[in-house]
Design a protein around this motif. Structure first.
Motif, PDB file in Angstrom:
ATOM      1  N   PHE A  93      56.410-112.264 -46.321  1.00 48.62           N
ATOM      2  CA  PHE A  93      56.424-112.164 -44.864  1.00 48.62           C
ATOM      3  C   PHE A  93      57.695-112.794 -44.294  1.00 48.62           C
ATOM      4  O   PHE A  93      58.216-113.769 -44.840  1.00 48.62           O
ATOM      5  CB  PHE A  93      55.208-112.884 -44.280  1.00 48.62           C
ATOM      6  CG  PHE A  93      53.905-112.343 -44.814  1.00 48.62           C
ATOM      7  CD1 PHE A  93      53.365-111.164 -44.319  1.00 48.62           C
ATOM      8  CD2 PHE A  93      53.228-113.015 -45.835  1.00 48.62           C
ATOM      9  CE1 PHE A  93      52.167-110.670 -44.812  1.00 48.62           C
ATOM     10  CE2 PHE A  93      52.027-112.513 -46.331  1.00 48.62           C
ATOM     11  CZ  PHE A  93      51.493-111.338 -45.830  1.00 48.62           C
ATOM     12  N   ALA A  94      58.155-112.236 -43.197  1.00 50.84           N
ATOM     13  CA  ALA A  94      59.314-112.808 -42.499  1.00 50.84           C
ATOM     14  C   ALA A  94      58.795-113.738 -41.416  1.00 50.84           C
ATOM     15  O   ALA A  94      58.330-113.280 -40.370  1.00 50.84           O
ATOM     16  CB  ALA A  94      60.158-111.688 -41.902  1.00 50.84           C
ATOM     17  N   ILE A  95      58.811-115.034 -41.700  1.00 47.78           N
ATOM     18  CA  ILE A  95      58.299-116.032 -40.746  1.00 47.78           C
ATOM     19  C   ILE A  95      59.507-116.801 -40.209  1.00 47.78           C
ATOM     20  O   ILE A  95      60.212-117.476 -40.955  1.00 47.78           O
ATOM     21  CB  ILE A  95      57.323-117.011 -41.430  1.00 47.78           C
ATOM     22  CG1 ILE A  95      56.208-116.238 -42.141  1.00 47.78           C
ATOM     23  CG2 ILE A  95      56.777-118.000 -40.413  1.00 47.78           C
ATOM     24  CD1 ILE A  95      55.296-115.449 -41.227  1.00 47.78           C
ATOM     25  N   THR A  96      59.757-116.658 -38.916  1.00 46.11           N
ATOM     26  CA  THR A  96      60.962-117.250 -38.309  1.00 46.11           C
ATOM     27  C   THR A  96      60.556-118.436 -37.454  1.00 46.11           C
ATOM     28  O   THR A  96      59.618-118.340 -36.646  1.00 46.11           O
ATOM     29  CB  THR A  96      61.667-116.197 -37.441  1.00 46.11           C
ATOM     30  OG1 THR A  96      61.884-115.020 -38.247  1.00 46.11           O
ATOM     31  CG2 THR A  96      63.010-116.693 -36.942  1.00 46.11           C
ATOM     32  N   ALA A  97      61.266-119.496 -37.640  1.00 57.30           N
ATOM     33  CA  ALA A  97      60.979-120.718 -36.869  1.00 57.30           C
ATOM     34  C   ALA A  97      61.119-120.440 -35.390  1.00 57.30           C
ATOM     35  O   ALA A  97      62.053-119.735 -34.961  1.00 57.30           O
ATOM     36  CB  ALA A  97      61.934-121.841 -37.302  1.00 57.30           C
ATOM     37  N   SER A  98      60.178-120.966 -34.635  1.00 57.69           N
ATOM     38  CA  SER A  98      60.151-120.862 -33.163  1.00 57.69           C
ATOM     39  C   SER A  98      59.954-119.439 -32.664  1.00 57.69           C
ATOM     40  O   SER A  98      59.999-119.190 -31.467  1.00 57.69           O
ATOM     41  CB  SER A  98      61.454-121.432 -32.540  1.00 57.69           C
ATOM     42  OG  SER A  98      61.615-122.764 -32.929  1.00 57.69           O
TER      43      SER A  98
ATOM     44  N   VAL B 107      58.520-115.192 -47.153  1.00 58.72           N
ATOM     45  CA  VAL B 107      57.515-116.188 -47.555  1.00 58.72           C
ATOM     46  C   VAL B 107      56.437-115.486 -48.358  1.00 58.72           C
ATOM     47  O   VAL B 107      55.900-114.444 -47.937  1.00 58.72           O
ATOM     48  CB  VAL B 107      56.904-116.862 -46.309  1.00 58.72           C
ATOM     49  CG1 VAL B 107      55.896-117.913 -46.727  1.00 58.72           C
ATOM     50  CG2 VAL B 107      58.009-117.473 -45.460  1.00 58.72           C
ATOM     51  N   LEU B 108      56.121-116.079 -49.509  1.00 55.24           N
ATOM     52  CA  LEU B 108      55.171-115.416 -50.400  1.00 55.24           C
ATOM     53  C   LEU B 108      53.747-115.571 -49.895  1.00 55.24           C
ATOM     54  O   LEU B 108      53.420-116.510 -49.165  1.00 55.24           O
ATOM     55  CB  LEU B 108      55.291-115.998 -51.805  1.00 55.24           C
ATOM     56  CG  LEU B 108      56.642-115.746 -52.490  1.00 55.24           C
ATOM     57  CD1 LEU B 108      56.688-116.434 -53.857  1.00 55.24           C
ATOM     58  CD2 LEU B 108      56.887-114.247 -52.634  1.00 55.24           C
ATOM     59  N   LEU B 109      52.915-114.652 -50.344  1.00 54.56           N
ATOM     60  CA  LEU B 109      51.504-114.669 -49.964  1.00 54.56           C
ATOM     61  C   LEU B 109      50.857-116.003 -50.320  1.00 54.56           C
ATOM     62  O   LEU B 109      50.117-116.580 -49.518  1.00 54.56           O
ATOM     63  CB  LEU B 109      50.791-113.503 -50.679  1.00 54.56           C
ATOM     64  CG  LEU B 109      49.280-113.438 -50.533  1.00 54.56           C
ATOM     65  CD1 LEU B 109      48.905-113.247 -49.064  1.00 54.56           C
ATOM     66  CD2 LEU B 109      48.713-112.283 -51.366  1.00 54.56           C
TER      67      LEU B 109
ATOM     68  N   ILE C   6      51.527-118.733 -47.767  1.00 50.04           N
ATOM     69  CA  ILE C   6      50.754-118.566 -46.530  1.00 50.04           C
ATOM     70  C   ILE C   6      49.315-119.003 -46.760  1.00 50.04           C
ATOM     71  O   ILE C   6      48.701-119.686 -45.927  1.00 50.04           O
ATOM     72  CB  ILE C   6      50.797-117.090 -46.074  1.00 50.04           C
ATOM     73  CG1 ILE C   6      52.235-116.647 -45.786  1.00 50.04           C
ATOM     74  CG2 ILE C   6      49.896-116.862 -44.867  1.00 50.04           C
ATOM     75  CD1 ILE C   6      52.885-117.332 -44.604  1.00 50.04           C
ATOM     76  N   ILE C   7      48.747-118.607 -47.909  1.00 46.84           N
ATOM     77  CA  ILE C   7      47.367-118.998 -48.236  1.00 46.84           C
ATOM     78  C   ILE C   7      47.252-120.520 -48.252  1.00 46.84           C
ATOM     79  O   ILE C   7      46.327-121.109 -47.673  1.00 46.84           O
ATOM     80  CB  ILE C   7      46.961-118.395 -49.597  1.00 46.84           C
ATOM     81  CG1 ILE C   7      46.809-116.872 -49.457  1.00 46.84           C
ATOM     82  CG2 ILE C   7      45.691-119.038 -50.131  1.00 46.84           C
ATOM     83  CD1 ILE C   7      46.612-116.145 -50.785  1.00 46.84           C
TER      84      ILE C   7
ATOM     85  N   GLY D  88      35.117-127.480 -47.096  1.00 49.26           N
ATOM     86  CA  GLY D  88      34.392-126.225 -47.311  1.00 49.26           C
ATOM     87  C   GLY D  88      35.258-125.000 -47.074  1.00 49.26           C
ATOM     88  O   GLY D  88      34.925-123.889 -47.497  1.00 49.26           O
ATOM     89  N   TYR D  89      36.347-125.178 -46.396  1.00 43.94           N
ATOM     90  CA  TYR D  89      37.224-124.040 -46.077  1.00 43.94           C
ATOM     91  C   TYR D  89      38.503-124.037 -46.924  1.00 43.94           C
ATOM     92  O   TYR D  89      39.504-123.446 -46.565  1.00 43.94           O
ATOM     93  CB  TYR D  89      37.572-124.051 -44.587  1.00 43.94           C
ATOM     94  CG  TYR D  89      36.373-123.629 -43.752  1.00 43.94           C
ATOM     95  CD1 TYR D  89      36.239-122.296 -43.314  1.00 43.94           C
ATOM     96  CD2 TYR D  89      35.357-124.525 -43.451  1.00 43.94           C
ATOM     97  CE1 TYR D  89      35.120-121.898 -42.594  1.00 43.94           C
ATOM     98  CE2 TYR D  89      34.235-124.126 -42.731  1.00 43.94           C
ATOM     99  CZ  TYR D  89      34.109-122.816 -42.307  1.00 43.94           C
ATOM    100  OH  TYR D  89      33.001-122.411 -41.619  1.00 43.94           O
ATOM    101  N   ALA D  90      38.409-124.751 -48.063  1.00 43.63           N
ATOM    102  CA  ALA D  90      39.591-124.851 -48.927  1.00 43.63           C
ATOM    103  C   ALA D  90      39.985-123.502 -49.512  1.00 43.63           C
ATOM    104  O   ALA D  90      41.137-123.299 -49.901  1.00 43.63           O
ATOM    105  CB  ALA D  90      39.340-125.859 -50.050  1.00 43.63           C
ATOM    106  N   ALA D  91      39.023-122.596 -49.565  1.00 44.50           N
ATOM    107  CA  ALA D  91      39.352-121.260 -50.122  1.00 44.50           C
ATOM    108  C   ALA D  91      39.171-120.177 -49.070  1.00 44.50           C
ATOM    109  O   ALA D  91      38.942-119.011 -49.391  1.00 44.50           O
ATOM    110  CB  ALA D  91      38.475-120.984 -51.339  1.00 44.50           C
ATOM    111  N   PHE D  92      39.262-120.575 -47.798  1.00 43.85           N
ATOM    112  CA  PHE D  92      39.075-119.598 -46.710  1.00 43.85           C
ATOM    113  C   PHE D  92      40.092-118.448 -46.817  1.00 43.85           C
ATOM    114  O   PHE D  92      39.766-117.291 -46.680  1.00 43.85           O
ATOM    115  CB  PHE D  92      39.212-120.319 -45.368  1.00 43.85           C
ATOM    116  CG  PHE D  92      39.329-119.389 -44.198  1.00 43.85           C
ATOM    117  CD1 PHE D  92      38.217-118.666 -43.760  1.00 43.85           C
ATOM    118  CD2 PHE D  92      40.536-119.224 -43.522  1.00 43.85           C
ATOM    119  CE1 PHE D  92      38.326-117.792 -42.683  1.00 43.85           C
ATOM    120  CE2 PHE D  92      40.639-118.366 -42.453  1.00 43.85           C
ATOM    121  CZ  PHE D  92      39.529-117.652 -42.033  1.00 43.85           C
ATOM    122  N   ALA D  93      41.340-118.813 -47.042  1.00 41.40           N
ATOM    123  CA  ALA D  93      42.357-117.769 -47.256  1.00 41.40           C
ATOM    124  C   ALA D  93      42.496-117.545 -48.753  1.00 41.40           C
ATOM    125  O   ALA D  93      42.432-118.501 -49.539  1.00 41.40           O
ATOM    126  CB  ALA D  93      43.691-118.186 -46.653  1.00 41.40           C
TER     127      ALA D  93
END
Lengths: 329, 1201
Positions: B297-302, B327-329, B332-333, B349-354
């Protein structure tokens, strides 16, 4: 559809279709004419010689350019433009490739207003049926010395003018027709028969349209021809009907002309007449139509009192009805 | 009213008092001292006659060229015989006159009578359309129906038109036939009526013509295993309830509630009320989730480094993402899970949500399915569009954005970081005022300006291809102040949001509950659901079957995850389901089939006797239209797979298939991936047999073992689809567009403004019809903008040239057009719009001014589309809303390209006619065919031997109606089993009497066969071709009795009351009652009676003053009834010869004929006339609707009317 072949004018053999008649309805009518008739058949609306001159160049399959001197013709969005140019004695014009023994062609021509008045005369527009240089008939608009336009019908046989008729004319758009059936000529301007002549030659004619200026004085004639259209016509005996309505290739209709007896008196003949359809060739059908006398209304009219008194006689042949007529008995 | 006889000179003579003095012989003429000039008309022109007065020779006279003989003689008082003796033939022509003094006043009277008689004659003529005078016909007949002789017709054509129009109003007012008559009076072509209410979109929302399209029905047996629950009767389970599973139904007597348990898990309790109850099962097992992209993914600051989540309603959380161009999957996870774990509301409990699912970003609630939710929220720097994309409905916005402007949809990928804008322009300086809109999303270039001329939806596309759809209500839109044009900008923000929430319940149960019979204690029983005792677990939906399952198969039905998501309400008992078909063996192909829905399909369909549409049509009625089969598919096995949709129109013998479409894979088998869409379109051919249309999907997969899920199957007909409304209802402002009646019409020549006004067609209207002398505006092109345009005329005396040019509103002049002769000229404006004028050259003005060229102009205001009521609406029923649309297409020479047949006098002259003739007409298009010969009576037959029988030829082609044909032998009827028609014009007799005279009475056949219709000049397959004819039928008038109850008002002086309509005066079927508001009292028959057909009389002693009487009686009414029988036939072929060799087949009016043949022919046969005036065949036509191809355009069908 009947096929025919014939030699024409020594130039070759033409093959084609000819007009064909199935029926005329009704096939009988009063000697006074005026009743509607319908002719059904085939090839009643020949269009192969029609031309609106909108193509970029002259259709040489139909026409030959006969311009001379400084004259020229051009076609296009403004139709057939003739321009004699200023050189004296110049001609701008065209001649048909085909020739006919029976023909009625309508020419829609625009005659420009006269704006120059040189001491000369010019053929501003000429519509000619031409057998050869010595035998022809014309319907022409000429400009005289004073700038007055004259419409002239003139037939020439063996270089001699045998018939002529003239009337004044105006510039603008005019529709001209010359109906030729055998020796019969009808000259029609703007839908009205202005002159007839029954002594023309029976040889085939070619159509010429042209303008020419004075042989001696510089002048430019530049008429425009919007349309050349072949108009089928019908002949009862030897009385042409020049203004039939051509519905389609299969149907024409019009009004019957009065009969004419051997002395040339209208509505005076009762009996069968030949019918000719002049369209794709000339089709003659013997005794196809029969005139009868109407029962006649007899009026005794005193001019002093202008009272009209009349009665119907039943002493005529073929009395069709006994309807009441007039103010009388 | 009786008119005087107009031939009254005899009356005048008769009116003279009696006595010898007044006796006269022949005409009476006045005495004068000098000569009287006499003119006699004879039939012999130029003939010499001897003139004899009372047998005395009085010289010779000669007739003129007309046969008139004129001579002057002195006449004394008395009677004269004037005799002309033809000098050649000796024929004697006598006439008589009487000379009297009193004739002077006869003359005076005669003059007056002449004048009066002329008027009487004219009044008499004006009594009927057929004889009405040129001047009188409009005043006496045309005006009554507001139709004038202003279409350039001949008088006869005008007579016929108003005759047919008036009969249309009289006989067929408020009926489609009347509408048809009104249209054909101007176009000769009957229109095609289309009832959107019946055929088109309707309130049966989101319905498909596919059988069991939502898989809602699955036949099964359901029963209590034990004694059941008193008062509860099982009806059915939802289709996702499994066969032979563990179900119990519990009744809690304390709370009076029923609960449905699936394998021990209860659904919500439902109060046990009387009637049909739906009892949901347990919550759906589908855990809330959102599946995104695979990355990187292209994640750009701000810019887009934030994600806003709210999971399981635990609260909104803003998550910062690692930035970078790729940015690799996994990163992000980790970002998402770490953020959730660190938040105390979520925790470990949400440690594996993504997680990664099929190598894509999956957000999935860790909780059990029921009640879970995953929500992507809006916020600044939102990365959601990058991670999850923008699907329909992901974008959120506020509405309305301004008065009268409502955002309806946004498509595309707008920049969400700033505001979007709509600019509105208003110009009140013109009439009508103009309004325009344009749009841009943040950072994009403006869209083009779009004129807002009517209330409705408009789409604007900005420079970033973001499409904004707004609904506009003109009356509510802002009126901006001058100076005009004035503009204003409205800003609005576009947000992002996506929600997935588990709210559904599954495997519900439907029962009938009788509350009074419910037990008083808690009761429970096991419920058995059985699909098929032998096949066990095979669940598949009704109406669908597996055509090609050879190996071991499993099919199952489950709640739909996404394609159809309308099970939003747990009590919604019209949910949608998906169908899973799996095969774990070695098969590489699966095929499922279904019938296309037939219901409701009353036969015949909209064509023929159901024309115009009287009942709903469905798939089978749409021959010639394009049918579409579509569905959504997902493969749960890894490996490439395809689905091929197809139709069969002959019960499955042959199939037309679409192209194979790849089916998306969901190797995780959770149905989290998006389904793939496949569709196939084809034209429904003619002659489809009832119940003969099947649809199928064939699945192919290279390796063995496959599992396909099918959802959202749909069968529709393009253009006419009951799914047209989608998931929205129709606002009142659009109601007419979706539910009004449509009338499409065709015309052989382009319609003029006047014709459009008569027909009620929408058109642009000029304020001046004749802006310059000799120039009449006949057509204003549809794209001419409303506003003030300018027509300029130039006269140049040099060359006498006359020219015109035109400039539409806010445009500039087009080229000059020279007017050379009388005729139609099209004047183009610079913007491409045009007007057509008819110019009469001689009437164009000669302008004075500075020579040589002088110009003048007139401003002409062009209105926006406007509609006259027209005949179409006047002749139709009150309250009907009809859109009349001209669908004729013309070539450059003005010839129609989607209308063929016999229409004009020229067409009929090329047609084959039997016993019929053509009525000439001016213009040619108003010609028609009528019967030429009447039915024959007493035709003498001449029989000749033919084998053992005798045959005779008839004078005319007969209708071969043996029942009504009468054959006589010497005046005695021959039994009709002794003779028969051996051909249309031949009779065969089995028993012949030599010497007898045979005569026959028979009806004739009247037939028109069109010339070969050559459609090869156009792409014939782009059209739906409707065969039709216009047969004007004079109709017989039949009197019949009609029971009628009417109020009657008695005259208290004589006890009589008048009736509005004529009665049959039968007291046995009549009754007179007094109605006083509380009771009805029948008046005894002996107290009242019919005086005549329109008067009843009540004994005065019985008359109750002030009471209201009602009479029930049989009212005599006259009904039109057709006597004609007509047969309409068609044949076609790919070539001329093939068409001529094809056999004729009977078609119904407006039947769709083949659109893959270039050559067609039509034939209409009519029998049953009793008079030569009984019918007029005005046209036999093929009418084309341009429904297919790149330029398909049928207003009202392919787009807004």
């Amino acid at each position: 559809m009947a096929l025919y072949s014939t030699f024409k004018y020594g130039s070759g053999v033409y093959y084609g279709v000819s007009s064909h008649l199935d029926a005329i309805s009704p096939d009988t009518g009063p000697s006074t004419g005026g009743n509607a008739f319908i002719i059904t058949g085939a090839n009643l609306d020949p269009q192969q010689w029609d031309d609106d001159f909108l193509a970029g160049s002259l259709d040489l399959a139909k026409w030959t350019d006969i311009s001379s001197g400084s004259g020229s013709v051009s076609t296009g969005a403004d139709h057939l433009q003739m321009d004699t140019g200023a050189t004296p004695g110049s001609v701008a014009g065209i001649e048909s490739v085909a020739g006919w023994t029976g023909i009625q062609a309508e020419v829609r021509a625009f005659i420009p207003a006269v704006t120059e008045y040189p001491d000369s005369s010019a053929d501003v527009f000429v519509y000619q049926l031409r057998i050869d240089a010595n035998n022809h008939t014309v319907l022409k608009v000429t400009r005289g010395n004073a700038g007055v336009l004259t419409l002239t019908c003139e037939s020439t046989i063996v270089s001699t003018v045998v018939d002529t008729f003239s009337t004044t004319w105006t510039p603008g758009l005019s529709t001209f027709k010359i109906l030729r059936y055998g020796a019969i000529l009808y000259f029609i301007a703007n839908g009205i028969v202005i002159h007839t002549f029954r002594g023309f030659s029976v040889l085939p004619v070619f159509v010429r349209l042209w303008a020419a200026n004075d042989p001696a004085v510089a002048y430019t004639a530049s008429p425009t021809v919007e349309l050349f259209k072949y108009r089928t016509f019908v002949v009862f005996g030897d009385q042409p009907v020049h203004d039939v309505t051509t519905v389609s290739d299969y149907r024409i209709r019009g009004l019957v002309v009065p009969s004419v007896d051997e002395r040339g008196v209208e509505a005076a003949y009762a009996g069968p007449v030949d019918l000719a359809i002049v369209g794709e060739g000339v089709l003659n059908v013997p005794d196809a139509y029969e005139y009868y006398y109407l029962d006649s209304l007899r009026v005794i009219n005193s001019t002093q009192s202008d009272v009209k008194m009349s009665f119907i006689s039943d002493d005529q042949i073929k009395t069709k009805t006994d309807i009441k007529k007039g103010v009388g008995l | 009213m009786a008119f005087e006889d107009v031939y009254r000179y005899n009356e005048l003579i008769d009116g003279v008092i009696g006595g010898d003095f007044y006796k006269s012989l022949g005409m009476v003429i006045p005495y004068r001292s000098g000569n009287t000039e006499i003119r006699l008309e004879t039939s012999s022109p130029n003939t010499e006659f001897g003139l004899y007065l009372n047998e005395a020779f009085s010289g010779t006279v000669r007739s003129d060229a007309q046969g008139n003989v004129v001579f002057s003689r002195h006449f004394d008082f008395g009677e004269y015989e004037i005799a002309l003796l033809n000098n050649v033939t000796g024929r004697r022509l006598p006439s008589w006159v009487t000379v009297r003094d009193y004739a002077i006043w006869l003359v005076s009277y005669a003059e007056v009578f002449e004048s009066i008689d002329d008027n009487i004659q004219e009044a008499q003529d004006d009594l009927s359309i057929e004889t009405s005078t040129l001047n009188g016909i409009e005043d006496h007949f045309g005006k009554a129906i507001e139709t004038y002789n202003n279409l350039g017709q001949g008088l006869d054509a005008y007579r016929n038109m108003i005759h047919e129009l008036r009969l249309g109003y009289r006989n067929f007012g408020a009926r489609f036939r009347g509408l048809e008559t009104a249209v054909a009076a101007f176009t000769q072509v009957p229109p095609f009526g289309y009832t959107r209410r019946m055929w088109g979109p309707n309130w049966w929302l989101n319905h498909s013509m596919s059988n069991n399209f939502r898989f809602l029905k699955r036949s099964h047996a359901i029963s209590f295993a034990g004694a059941g629950i008193p008062g509860v009767q099982l009806v059915e389970a939802e289709p996702d309830a499994e066969s032979w599973y563990f179900y119990t139904l519990d009744y809690d007597a304390g709370t009076n509630e029923l609960t449905w348990n699936v394998a021990g898990t209860p659904g919500p309790a439902v109060p046990a009320a009387d009637g049909v109850l739906f009892i949901p099962g347990p919550p759906s097992l589908m855990i809330a989730h959102i599946l995104g992209f695979a990355g990187p993914f292209a994640i750009t600051a701000s810019v887009n480094d934030r994600l806003y989540l709210n999971v399981d309603d635990l609260g909104s959380i803003e998550i910062s993402l690692t930035t970078g161009g790729a940015v690799l999957l996994a990163t992000i996870i980790t970002d998402i899970n770490n953020a959730l774990v660190a938040d105390p509301r979520y925790g470990a409990g949400y440690a594996a949500f993504a997680s990664s699912y099929n190598s894509k970003l999956l957000l999935e609630s860790p909780l059990p399915a029921a009640g879970t939710s995953v929500v992507l929220e809006h916020g600044s720097r939102n990365a959601a569009p990058e991670l999850f994309g923008i699907r329909p409905r992901d974008l959120v916005y506020h509405r309305p954005v301004a008065d009268g402007i409502y955002i309806k949809n946004i498509e595309g990928v707008p920049d969400l970081t700033g505001n979007a804008e709509i600019e509105y322009e208003y110009d009140g300086s013109v009439d009508p005022v103009t309004r325009r809109l344009r749009f841009r999303s943040n950072g994009a270039a403006w869209s083009g300006w779009l004129s807002i001329t009517d209330p409705g939806d408009y789409s604007l596309t900005d420079g970033n291809s973001v499409i904004l759809t707004v609904g506009c209500l003109l009356d509510l839109m802002e009126v901006l102040s001058s100076p005009w044009p004035a503009t204003t900008v409205y800003s609005f923000s576009i947000g992002y949001g996506r929600v997935h929430r588990n709210v559904g319940y599954q495997q519900g149960l439907r029962v009938v509950c009788d509350a009074a019979s419910l037990p008083s204690i808690n009761t429970s029983d096991t419920v058995n659901i059985v699909d098929d005792v032998t096949a066990g677990h095979l669940l598949h939906p009704d109406g669908w079957w597996l055509e090609n399952p050879v190996g071991a198969l499993v099919t199952a039905i489950s709640a739909s995850p996404s394609v159809i998501t309308d099970k939003a309400d747990p009590f919604d008992h019209a949910p949608a389901f998906m169908w899973l078909i799996a095969e774990f063996g070695t098969e590489t192909q699966l095929e499922i089939r279904s019938h296309v829905l037939k219901h409701p399909m009353p036969r015949p369909g909209p064509r023929g006797s159901n024309y115009p549409q009287r009942s709903s049509g469905m798939f089978y009625d749409y021959e010639g239209f394009e049918a579409k089969l579509s569905g959504w598919f997902l493969s749960s096995f890894a490996g490439a797979a395809t689905v091929t949709p197809g139709f069969s129109f002959d019960g499955g013998s042959t199939w037309v298939d679409g192209a194979p479409v790849a089916v998306p894979e969901d190797a995780g088998a959770q149905h989290y991936e998006e389904f793939g869409y496949a569709e196939f379109e084809t034209v429904i051919p003619p002659g489809v047999t009832d119940n003969g249309i099947l649809a199928r999907f064939v699945f192919d997969k290279a390796s063995g073992g496959m599992a396909f899920t099918v959802d959202g199957v749909n069968v529709g007909v393009n253009l006419i689809s009951s799914t047209y409304l989608g998931n929205v209802t129709t606002p009142r402002s659009r109601h007419r567009q979706n539910f009004g009646e449509l009338v499409w019409l065709w015309a052989p020549t382009p319609l003029t403004l006047t014709e459009k006004e008569y027909l009620g067609l929408r058109h642009k209207r000029p304020s001046l019809r004749t802006p310059v002398a000799g120039v009449e505006i006949t057509v204003v092109s549809g794209d001419t903008p409303a506003g003030v345009g300018r027509l300029e005329y130039e006269y140049n005396r040099v060359g006498d040239t006359r020219r015109l040019r035109w400039m539409s509103y806010q445009s500039s002049f087009g080229a000059w057009v020279s007017i050379l002769s009388d005729g139609s000229y099209t004047l183009l404006s610079a913007d491409g719009s045009s007007i057509t004028v008819y110019a009469t050259r001689a009437l164009l003005p000669i302008l004075t001014g500075s020579p040589p060229a002088v110009t003048t102009y007139r401003d002409v205001t062009i209105t926006d589309q406007t509609v006259n009521q027209g005949h179409v609406r006047r002749i139709s029923a009150a309250q009907s809303s009809i859109d009349v649309l001209d669908v004729t297409e013309y070539d450059v020479s003005g010839e129609p390209t989607n209308l063929y047949g016999a229409l004009t006098e020229a067409d009929f002259s090329a047609a084959g006619l039997v016993n019929s003739d053509i009525e000439p007409a001016d213009p040619f298009k108003e010609s028609f065919v009528f019967p030429e010969f009447p039915p024959q009576e007493g035709e003498i037959l001449s029989f000749s031997p033919s084998g053992p029988n005798w045959v005779a030829t008839l004078d005319y082609y007969s209708d071969e109606d043996q029942t009504n044909t009468l054959l006589y032998e010497d005046g005695l009827l021959v039994p009709n089993d002794l003779w028969s028609f051996s051909a249309a014009n031949e009779i065969t007799l089995t028993s012949f009497s030599a010497g007898a005279e045979y005569t026959v009475d028979y009806g004739l056949l009247y037939q028109v066969t069109t010339d070969l219709l050559d459609l090869s000049g156009i792409t014939v397959s782009d059209y739906i071709w409707l065969a039709d004819y216009m047969l004007w039928d004079r109709m017989d008038k039949v009197q019949d009795a009609y029971e009628s109850a009417i109020p009657v008002y008695f005259n208290p002086n004589n006890g009589r009351a008048g009736l509005v309509g004529e009665s049959d005066q039968n007291k046995a079927t009549s009754s007179l009652v007094i109605q006083d508001g509380t009771s009805t009292i029948i008046v005894a028959q002996r107290y009242w009676r019919f005086v005549d057909a329109k008067t009843i009389e009540l004994d005065l002693a019985q008359l109750v003053r002030g009471a209201q009487y009602f009479l029930t009686h049989n009212e005599l009414r006259v009904y039109p009834e057709s006597r004609l029988t007509s047969v309409f036939e068609h044949r076609s072929g790919a070539t001329e010869l093939a068409c001529l060799a094809a056999s004729w087949s009977t078609v119904e009016r407006n039947e769709n004929v083949r659109n893959d043949h270039d050559f067609h022919q039509l034939r209409l046969s009519v029998t049953g006339i009793r008079d030569l005036r009984d019918f007029r065949i005005r046209s036999l036509v093929l009418k084309g609707l341009h429904a297919f191809g790149a330029n398909a355009w049928v207003p009202g069908l392919t787009g807004p009317a």
